[in-house]
Design a protein around this motif. Sequence first.
Motif, PDB file in Angstrom:
ATOM      1  N   TYR A   1       0.845  -1.161  -0.105  1.00 38.22           N
ATOM      2  CA  TYR A   1      -0.049  -0.132   0.061  1.00 38.22           C
ATOM      3  C   TYR A   1       0.927   1.037   0.022  1.00 38.22           C
ATOM      4  CZ  TYR A   1      -3.407   3.698   1.522  1.00 38.22           C
ATOM      5  OH  TYR A   1      -4.472   4.537   1.703  1.00 38.22           O
ATOM      6  N   MET A   2       2.068   1.417   0.766  1.00 37.93           N
ATOM      7  CA  MET A   2       2.880   2.330   0.788  1.00 37.93           C
ATOM      8  C   MET A   2       3.464   2.610  -0.413  1.00 37.93           C
ATOM      9  SD  MET A   2       4.584   1.551   4.676  1.00 37.93           S
ATOM     10  CE  MET A   2       5.823   2.525   4.402  1.00 37.93           C
ATOM     11  N   ALA A   3       3.881   1.501  -1.303  1.00 37.16           N
ATOM     12  CA  ALA A   3       4.462   1.431  -2.685  1.00 37.16           C
ATOM     13  C   ALA A   3       3.383   2.379  -3.632  1.00 37.16           C
ATOM     14  CB  ALA A   3       5.049   0.265  -3.206  1.00 37.16           C
ATOM     15  N   TRP A   4       2.117   1.967  -3.521  1.00 33.51           N
ATOM     16  CA  TRP A   4       1.186   2.472  -4.362  1.00 33.51           C
ATOM     17  C   TRP A   4       0.975   3.946  -3.989  1.00 33.51           C
ATOM     18  CZ3 TRP A   4      -3.872   4.497  -2.987  1.00 33.51           C
ATOM     19  CH2 TRP A   4      -4.712   4.702  -4.045  1.00 33.51           C
TER      20      TRP A   4
ATOM     21  N   PHE B   1      12.362   4.045   1.803  1.00 29.09           N
ATOM     22  CA  PHE B   1      12.377   3.406   2.653  1.00 29.09           C
ATOM     23  C   PHE B   1      12.857   1.853   2.673  1.00 29.09           C
ATOM     24  CE2 PHE B   1       9.046   0.746   4.807  1.00 29.09           C
ATOM     25  CZ  PHE B   1       9.296   0.756   6.019  1.00 29.09           C
ATOM     26  N   ALA B   2      12.295   1.419   1.482  1.00 27.75           N
ATOM     27  CA  ALA B   2      12.846  -0.220   1.322  1.00 27.75           C
ATOM     28  C   ALA B   2      14.189  -0.318   1.402  1.00 27.75           C
ATOM     29  CB  ALA B   2      12.194  -0.566   0.108  1.00 27.75           C
ATOM     30  N   GLY B   3      15.057   0.592   0.836  1.00 29.23           N
ATOM     31  CA  GLY B   3      16.552   0.662   0.921  1.00 29.23           C
ATOM     32  C   GLY B   3      17.092   0.693   2.177  1.00 29.23           C
ATOM     33  N   ILE B   4      16.542   1.631   2.982  1.00 25.85           N
ATOM     34  CA  ILE B   4      16.851   1.550   4.504  1.00 25.85           C
ATOM     35  C   ILE B   4      16.485   0.182   5.236  1.00 25.85           C
ATOM     36  CG2 ILE B   4      16.362   2.875   6.627  1.00 25.85           C
ATOM     37  CD1 ILE B   4      15.658   5.392   5.224  1.00 25.85           C
ATOM     38  N   ILE B   5      15.237  -0.196   4.948  1.00 25.76           N
ATOM     39  CA  ILE B   5      14.707  -1.615   5.565  1.00 25.76           C
ATOM     40  C   ILE B   5      15.657  -2.650   5.282  1.00 25.76           C
ATOM     41  CG2 ILE B   5      12.989  -3.175   5.699  1.00 25.76           C
ATOM     42  CD1 ILE B   5      12.344  -1.018   7.587  1.00 25.76           C
ATOM     43  N   THR B   6      16.092  -2.783   3.970  1.00 23.59           N
ATOM     44  CA  THR B   6      17.069  -3.741   3.526  1.00 23.59           C
ATOM     45  C   THR B   6      18.515  -3.763   4.109  1.00 23.59           C
ATOM     46  OG1 THR B   6      15.841  -3.829   1.349  1.00 23.59           O
ATOM     47  CG2 THR B   6      18.007  -4.793   1.302  1.00 23.59           C
ATOM     48  N   ALA B   7      18.934  -2.584   4.252  1.00 24.03           N
ATOM     49  CA  ALA B   7      20.246  -2.434   4.965  1.00 24.03           C
ATOM     50  C   ALA B   7      20.441  -2.770   6.257  1.00 24.03           C
ATOM     51  CB  ALA B   7      20.704  -0.909   4.870  1.00 24.03           C
TER      52      ALA B   7
ATOM     53  N   ILE C   1      11.166   6.494  11.077  1.00 26.56           N
ATOM     54  CA  ILE C   1       9.831   7.362  11.098  1.00 26.56           C
ATOM     55  C   ILE C   1      10.451   8.963  11.246  1.00 26.56           C
ATOM     56  CG2 ILE C   1       7.949   8.286  12.602  1.00 26.56           C
ATOM     57  CD1 ILE C   1       7.410   5.129  13.413  1.00 26.56           C
ATOM     58  N   GLY C   2      11.508   9.074  11.987  1.00 25.33           N
ATOM     59  CA  GLY C   2      12.157  10.397  12.308  1.00 25.33           C
ATOM     60  C   GLY C   2      12.560  10.876  10.970  1.00 25.33           C
ATOM     61  N   VAL C   3      13.303  10.087  10.215  1.00 21.63           N
ATOM     62  CA  VAL C   3      13.921  10.388   8.824  1.00 21.63           C
ATOM     63  C   VAL C   3      12.660  11.007   7.925  1.00 21.63           C
ATOM     64  CG1 VAL C   3      15.124   9.671   7.073  1.00 21.63           C
ATOM     65  CG2 VAL C   3      15.778   9.021   9.129  1.00 21.63           C
ATOM     66  N   LEU C   4      11.592   9.875   8.101  1.00 20.28           N
ATOM     67  CA  LEU C   4      10.603  10.199   7.262  1.00 20.28           C
ATOM     68  C   LEU C   4       9.620  11.669   7.245  1.00 20.28           C
ATOM     69  CD1 LEU C   4       8.622   8.815   5.135  1.00 20.28           C
ATOM     70  CD2 LEU C   4       7.064   8.111   7.113  1.00 20.28           C
ATOM     71  N   LEU C   5       9.924  12.058   8.809  1.00 20.82           N
ATOM     72  CA  LEU C   5       9.097  13.319   9.197  1.00 20.82           C
ATOM     73  C   LEU C   5       9.978  14.374   8.961  1.00 20.82           C
ATOM     74  CD1 LEU C   5       7.215  12.077  12.304  1.00 20.82           C
ATOM     75  CD2 LEU C   5       6.261  12.668   9.950  1.00 20.82           C
TER      76      LEU C   5
ATOM     77  N   THR D   1       3.312   7.592   7.996  1.00 15.61           N
ATOM     78  CA  THR D   1       3.900   7.696   9.231  1.00 15.61           C
ATOM     79  C   THR D   1       2.770   7.091  10.102  1.00 15.61           C
ATOM     80  OG1 THR D   1       4.721  10.043   9.142  1.00 15.61           O
ATOM     81  CG2 THR D   1       4.028   9.174  11.242  1.00 15.61           C
ATOM     82  N   LEU D   2       1.560   7.106   9.917  1.00 13.43           N
ATOM     83  CA  LEU D   2       0.438   6.074  10.676  1.00 13.43           C
ATOM     84  C   LEU D   2       0.543   4.887  10.252  1.00 13.43           C
ATOM     85  CD1 LEU D   2      -2.723   8.721  10.146  1.00 13.43           C
ATOM     86  CD2 LEU D   2      -1.493   7.936  12.079  1.00 13.43           C
ATOM     87  N   ILE D   3       1.054   4.388   9.087  1.00 16.15           N
ATOM     88  CA  ILE D   3       1.003   3.218   8.873  1.00 16.15           C
ATOM     89  C   ILE D   3       2.447   2.376   9.475  1.00 16.15           C
ATOM     90  CG2 ILE D   3       1.923   1.553   7.004  1.00 16.15           C
ATOM     91  CD1 ILE D   3       0.228   3.064   4.725  1.00 16.15           C
ATOM     92  N   LEU D   4       3.377   3.201   9.554  1.00 18.24           N
ATOM     93  CA  LEU D   4       4.550   2.788  10.431  1.00 18.24           C
ATOM     94  C   LEU D   4       4.545   2.587  11.802  1.00 18.24           C
ATOM     95  CD1 LEU D   4       7.542   4.847   8.561  1.00 18.24           C
ATOM     96  CD2 LEU D   4       7.010   2.515   8.329  1.00 18.24           C
TER      97      LEU D   4
END
Length: 555
Positions: free
Chosen positions: A139-142, A151-157, A245-249, A267-270
Motif C-alpha cells: 500500500y505504501m508503494a502504491w 524506505f525499502a532501501g533503509i529496511i533492506t540495509a 519514522i524520524g527520517v520520514l518526518l 507515518t500512521l502506517i509505520l
Amino acid sequence: MNIVSYLVRESWKLVLFAVVAGVASGLAGASLAKVISDAILGEGRASHAWLFFGLCLAYLAAKSISELSLMHLVQSAILRLRVELSRKLLATPLKKQQAIGKAELMAIMTNDISAFVQAFQALPAALGNGVILLTCFAYMAWLSWPLFLLFAGIITASLFGYLRAERYPLRQMVKLRAKLDNLYVHFTGLIEGSKELQLNADRGRVFVDDVIAPDARDFRRFFLGTMTTYTWISNVGLVLFYAIIGVLLFVIPALLPQRANVLTTFTLILLFLVRPISDLVFCLPVLRQANVSLDKIRQLEDALATPTEAAAGPDPFASASPLQLELRGVCHHYPGLTEDAPFMLGPMDLTVRQGEILFIAGGNGSGKTTLAMILLGFYEPESGAIRLNGVPVTAENLDAYRRYFSAVYADFHLFEQLLGTDREAVEQRATHYIRKLEMAHKVTVDNGKFSTVNLSTGQRKRLALVSAYLEDRQICVFDEWASDQDPAFKRVFYTELLPDLAQRGKTVVVITHDDAYFHCADRVIRLEDGHLRPAAPHAAADTGAVEPRVVAETV
C-alpha cells in the motif's frame, strides 16, 4: 525457514488459506491507516465512520481466521510428530535405542519437542504479522513509490545488518543445545542414582557441585550470552524503526518533497506496524531455537526405524503340534573387560517345550539377561538361528514371534494401563491375581487402570506379574522376578504361580539365583563362560513345596 517448509509439507492448502486471510487482514489494517489519515487531514466524511468500524471488524475477522487456521494446522503437525516419533521409537531395535542413549532420547522427546511446540504457538501470529507487513508495504508503494523505494532501501540495509549480527548467537544456539545434552545425562544419573547419592551425602554433594553445577553454569553462560546478543540486536532494530519514522518526518521533506497527506499516511502506517514488527523481532530467537530443535528431531527420525504395518495373513508359527522353541548354534558378542576382548555368548543349543518350566542360573555377568533378550527377539543372533515350531525367526516375522511372549524384566517398567479389549473381563482377572498376590489392600482396578503404581519395588513387580498374566501369551520370561520378594511371596511364585502356568500349557523361562527352589523346575541350566551347562541337582528346601521336578540337561 525450516518450520514454514515443514508446515507447507503438512498442508499447503491450509497454509495458503491462512496467508490469504492474512493478506485480507493486512489490507484491512492498511485501509484503517488510510481512513485515520484522511480523518486527521479533514478529508473524512460521515460515511468514513461506518467504513472505519467495518474495517475494524474485517481486520478482526481476517486476522483471527488466519491465526486460527494456522493454529489448527500447527496442532495437527505437533500431534503427528509426537505420534510418529513414538511409533518409530517402538519400531527401533533395542540395541539402537541403547546406542542413542536414554538422556539423548529424553532431551529430544521433551525439550526439543517443547521448543518446537513453543515456536509453533508463536508462528501463527508471526506469519500473520508478516503478511500484514507485506500488505502495508504494498500500500505504501502504491501511495508513493519513490518514497517507498527509499524506505525499502533503509529496511533492506537494516535487515542485512540484523542477519550479519545474528550469526554469532545462532552459532551459540547449537553449542547451547549440546550443553543441554550433557545436563540431561547428569539429570538422568541424579534421578536414577538418588538412593546411592542420598546414602553417601559427601558423594551427593560432589556430584552436584563438581558434575552438575559446572555444566549448569556453562549452560547459563551460553544462554545469557546468546539471548543478551539477541536482545541488543532486537532492541536496536526497534529503535532504528523509530529512527526511520524520524527520517520520514524530518529529513525526507527537505530532500524529496511530498504531499502532507502522503507523509501523514506513511507515518500512521509505520506506527501501526510497530507492534507487528516488535512481535516478529522478539519471536525470532524462539523460531531459531526451534530450527535447532527441528534439526535434532530430524536426526533422531533418521536414526530411528520406520514402523511397518503388521503382516496380514495366517500366523507363520502356527502349528498343530505342541509349542517348541529352539536355539541352534546361536552366538552373540557384547562388550567385555576390554574393547579388544568382547565377551562371546555361545554357541548355544537349547530346546524348550510347551508346558515346561526352565530355570536359567549363572553368576553375575554370565549373560543370563542377554540370553533372555535373544529369546525375546530384542538382540539378533550374530550366527545360528532361533526357531519357533520349526520356523526360523527372521526380521519379517519378528513381530509375529514376539506375540508368543510376555515378560517381566529385571529393569521392568510398570504401566498403569491394563491391556485387553474386554475391559470388564480384564478387570475381573486382574482383581483375582491382585488378591492372589495379597495386594488388594493397596491396589484396585478401575477404568482399565491400577489405582496406583507408587509402591515398593517388590509390590510393583507383583503388579508387573499381573500385567504379564493378563497378556495370556504362550511363553513367559521372568528375569530375577523373585529377587525383591519376601520369603512368603517367593514360595507363592515358585510353588503355586509357576506350576499353574505350566498346567495351563504355558512355557515358562525363569532367570533366578534361588537354588532352594530349583526342584520346582523341569530343567535347570547354568550359563558359565558364555556356554549353557546342566546344573547340579539341588535338594528341595523345607518350604512346603510341590514334589520335586526333574533337573535335566540341555537338549
